[in-house]
Design a protein around this motif. Structure first.
Motif, PDB file in Angstrom:
ATOM      1  N   ARG A 148       3.644   5.958  -5.571  1.00 54.46           N
ATOM      2  CA  ARG A 148       3.517   6.122  -7.028  1.00 54.46           C
ATOM      3  C   ARG A 148       2.412   7.099  -7.387  1.00 54.46           C
ATOM      4  NH1 ARG A 148       5.059   1.725 -10.941  1.00 54.46           N
ATOM      5  NH2 ARG A 148       7.253   1.600 -10.453  1.00 54.46           N
ATOM      6  N   LEU A 149       1.280   6.962  -6.710  1.00 57.57           N
ATOM      7  CA  LEU A 149       0.163   7.862  -7.000  1.00 57.57           C
ATOM      8  C   LEU A 149       0.492   9.302  -6.608  1.00 57.57           C
ATOM      9  CD1 LEU A 149      -2.864   5.667  -5.890  1.00 57.57           C
ATOM     10  CD2 LEU A 149      -2.199   6.262  -8.221  1.00 57.57           C
ATOM     11  N   THR A 150       1.182   9.488  -5.501  1.00 55.61           N
ATOM     12  CA  THR A 150       1.542  10.818  -5.040  1.00 55.61           C
ATOM     13  C   THR A 150       2.547  11.466  -5.985  1.00 55.61           C
ATOM     14  OG1 THR A 150       1.154  10.098  -2.783  1.00 55.61           O
ATOM     15  CG2 THR A 150       2.386  12.129  -3.059  1.00 55.61           C
ATOM     16  N   ALA A 151       3.433  10.681  -6.557  1.00 56.01           N
ATOM     17  CA  ALA A 151       4.445  11.225  -7.466  1.00 56.01           C
ATOM     18  C   ALA A 151       3.797  11.844  -8.709  1.00 56.01           C
ATOM     19  CB  ALA A 151       5.423  10.134  -7.879  1.00 56.01           C
ATOM     20  N   GLY A 152       2.742  11.255  -9.207  1.00 49.44           N
ATOM     21  CA  GLY A 152       2.063  11.798 -10.378  1.00 49.44           C
ATOM     22  C   GLY A 152       1.008  12.820 -10.032  1.00 49.44           C
ATOM     23  N   ASN A 153       0.800  13.087  -8.760  1.00 52.27           N
ATOM     24  CA  ASN A 153      -0.238  13.991  -8.289  1.00 52.27           C
ATOM     25  C   ASN A 153       0.080  15.458  -8.609  1.00 52.27           C
ATOM     26  OD1 ASN A 153      -2.698  14.323  -7.106  1.00 52.27           O
ATOM     27  ND2 ASN A 153      -1.931  14.291  -5.009  1.00 52.27           N
ATOM     28  N   ASP A 154       1.335  15.824  -8.699  1.00 46.41           N
ATOM     29  CA  ASP A 154       1.722  17.221  -8.923  1.00 46.41           C
ATOM     30  C   ASP A 154       1.312  17.719 -10.304  1.00 46.41           C
ATOM     31  OD1 ASP A 154       2.817  17.211  -6.410  1.00 46.41           O
ATOM     32  OD2 ASP A 154       4.841  16.710  -7.141  1.00 46.41           O
ATOM     33  N   GLU A 155       1.214  16.847 -11.259  1.00 44.69           N
ATOM     34  CA  GLU A 155       0.904  17.251 -12.632  1.00 44.69           C
ATOM     35  C   GLU A 155      -0.598  17.332 -12.897  1.00 44.69           C
ATOM     36  OE1 GLU A 155       2.839  14.023 -14.439  1.00 44.69           O
ATOM     37  OE2 GLU A 155       4.795  14.602 -13.682  1.00 44.69           O
ATOM     38  N   LEU A 156      -1.426  16.912 -11.930  1.00 42.58           N
ATOM     39  CA  LEU A 156      -2.876  16.911 -12.130  1.00 42.58           C
ATOM     40  C   LEU A 156      -3.473  18.273 -11.796  1.00 42.58           C
ATOM     41  CD1 LEU A 156      -3.824  13.489 -10.489  1.00 42.58           C
ATOM     42  CD2 LEU A 156      -3.730  14.017 -12.911  1.00 42.58           C
ATOM     43  N   PRO A 157      -4.620  18.605 -12.431  1.00 45.85           N
ATOM     44  CA  PRO A 157      -5.311  19.847 -12.082  1.00 45.85           C
ATOM     45  C   PRO A 157      -5.809  19.800 -10.639  1.00 45.85           C
ATOM     46  CG  PRO A 157      -6.170  18.924 -14.137  1.00 45.85           C
ATOM     47  CD  PRO A 157      -5.230  17.932 -13.571  1.00 45.85           C
ATOM     48  N   TYR A 158      -6.082  21.006 -10.099  1.00 39.62           N
ATOM     49  CA  TYR A 158      -6.449  21.144  -8.689  1.00 39.62           C
ATOM     50  C   TYR A 158      -7.716  20.366  -8.340  1.00 39.62           C
ATOM     51  CZ  TYR A 158      -7.915  23.199  -4.295  1.00 39.62           C
ATOM     52  OH  TYR A 158      -8.329  23.373  -3.004  1.00 39.62           O
ATOM     53  N   ASP A 159      -8.781  20.437  -9.170  1.00 39.89           N
ATOM     54  CA  ASP A 159     -10.054  19.785  -8.847  1.00 39.89           C
ATOM     55  C   ASP A 159      -9.905  18.254  -8.807  1.00 39.89           C
ATOM     56  OD1 ASP A 159      -9.667  19.742 -11.613  1.00 39.89           O
ATOM     57  OD2 ASP A 159     -11.822  19.638 -12.025  1.00 39.89           O
ATOM     58  N   ILE A 160      -9.092  17.696  -9.687  1.00 37.38           N
ATOM     59  CA  ILE A 160      -8.883  16.240  -9.698  1.00 37.38           C
ATOM     60  C   ILE A 160      -8.070  15.822  -8.467  1.00 37.38           C
ATOM     61  CG2 ILE A 160      -7.777  14.343 -10.934  1.00 37.38           C
ATOM     62  CD1 ILE A 160      -8.528  15.760 -13.536  1.00 37.38           C
ATOM     63  N   SER A 161      -7.050  16.585  -8.131  1.00 34.02           N
ATOM     64  CA  SER A 161      -6.245  16.226  -6.962  1.00 34.02           C
ATOM     65  C   SER A 161      -7.061  16.320  -5.670  1.00 34.02           C
ATOM     66  CB  SER A 161      -4.996  17.107  -6.880  1.00 34.02           C
ATOM     67  OG  SER A 161      -5.352  18.447  -6.693  1.00 34.02           O
ATOM     68  N   ALA A 194       0.831  -1.206   0.000  1.00 34.99           N
ATOM     69  CA  ALA A 194       0.000   0.000   0.000  1.00 34.99           C
ATOM     70  C   ALA A 194       0.866   1.258   0.000  1.00 34.99           C
ATOM     71  CB  ALA A 194      -0.925  -0.002   1.209  1.00 34.99           C
ATOM     72  N   ARG A 195       1.962   1.245   0.734  1.00 36.87           N
ATOM     73  CA  ARG A 195       2.860   2.412   0.748  1.00 36.87           C
ATOM     74  C   ARG A 195       3.502   2.634  -0.621  1.00 36.87           C
ATOM     75  NH1 ARG A 195       4.451   0.334   6.103  1.00 36.87           N
ATOM     76  NH2 ARG A 195       3.392   1.644   7.616  1.00 36.87           N
ATOM     77  N   ARG A 196       3.892   1.545  -1.294  1.00 35.94           N
ATOM     78  CA  ARG A 196       4.489   1.699  -2.632  1.00 35.94           C
ATOM     79  C   ARG A 196       3.479   2.266  -3.627  1.00 35.94           C
ATOM     80  NH1 ARG A 196       7.255  -3.994  -2.620  1.00 35.94           N
ATOM     81  NH2 ARG A 196       5.196  -4.462  -3.414  1.00 35.94           N
ATOM     82  N   VAL A 197       2.224   1.753  -3.560  1.00 35.37           N
ATOM     83  CA  VAL A 197       1.187   2.266  -4.462  1.00 35.37           C
ATOM     84  C   VAL A 197       0.907   3.732  -4.155  1.00 35.37           C
ATOM     85  CG1 VAL A 197      -1.272   2.078  -5.052  1.00 35.37           C
ATOM     86  CG2 VAL A 197       0.124   0.027  -4.892  1.00 35.37           C
ATOM     87  N   THR A 198       0.837   4.092  -2.885  1.00 37.45           N
ATOM     88  CA  THR A 198       0.593   5.479  -2.488  1.00 37.45           C
ATOM     89  C   THR A 198       1.718   6.398  -2.974  1.00 37.45           C
ATOM     90  OG1 THR A 198      -0.564   4.701  -0.535  1.00 37.45           O
ATOM     91  CG2 THR A 198       0.132   6.977  -0.519  1.00 37.45           C
TER      92      THR A 198
END
Length: 152
Positions: A24-37, A18-22
């Protein structure tokens, strides 16, 4: 190996995954728009809340264990107390076997009685008197009479 140790190891492996998946998801979170994040953050909060509620409900179940006694082994239930339902269900095949044996015995007795009755009826309705069947010469006659005649 102890069941509690195995369960703890499984939980630790699940947490590491779960920590590894989290991560990975957090790493790509910076490039997403504000409403999606924000929607993702709300979904994570809901998932964590559900996981915290589900954790205390979890029950410990023990798997069947092999119990050694000298040179023999038997399946046991890993220290779990006696369960009347399990005992009842395990008695069903034995009961079916006993009922089957009784039915087969009754049908064989009936078949044997019918067979003996047919032979007795044939003897009593035949033209020969019953004393002829006890004569040793008659048995010899039956043996020679059933043999095929020799052709010249």
């Amino acid at each position: 190996m102890n069941t509690a140790t195995t369960t703890a190891q499984i939980d630790q492996a699940a947490d590491r995954f779960a920590r590894r998946v989290t991560a990975r998801l957090t790493a790509g979170n910076d490039e997403l728009p504000y409403d999606i994040s924000e929607r993702l953050r709300a979904a994570r909060v809901q998932a964590l809340a559900k996981r915290k509620l589900a954790a205390p409900v979890r029950q410990e179940r023990t798997a069947p264990a092999v119990v050694h006694n000298g040179r023999t082994a038997a399946l046991g239930w890993g220290g779990e107390g006696g369960n009347w339902w399990r005992a009842l269900v395990s008695a069903v095949p034995l009961t079916a076997l006993l009922v089957g044996l009784v039915v087969v015995n009754i049908s064989q007795d009936e078949y044997g009685a019918n067979e003996v009755a047919e032979v007795d009826a044939a003897l009593l309705t035949d033209d020969l008197p019953p004393s002829a069947y006890a004569d040793p010469g008659f048995v010899q006659y039956l043996k020679t009479a059933n043999r095929p005649a020799a052709t010249p």
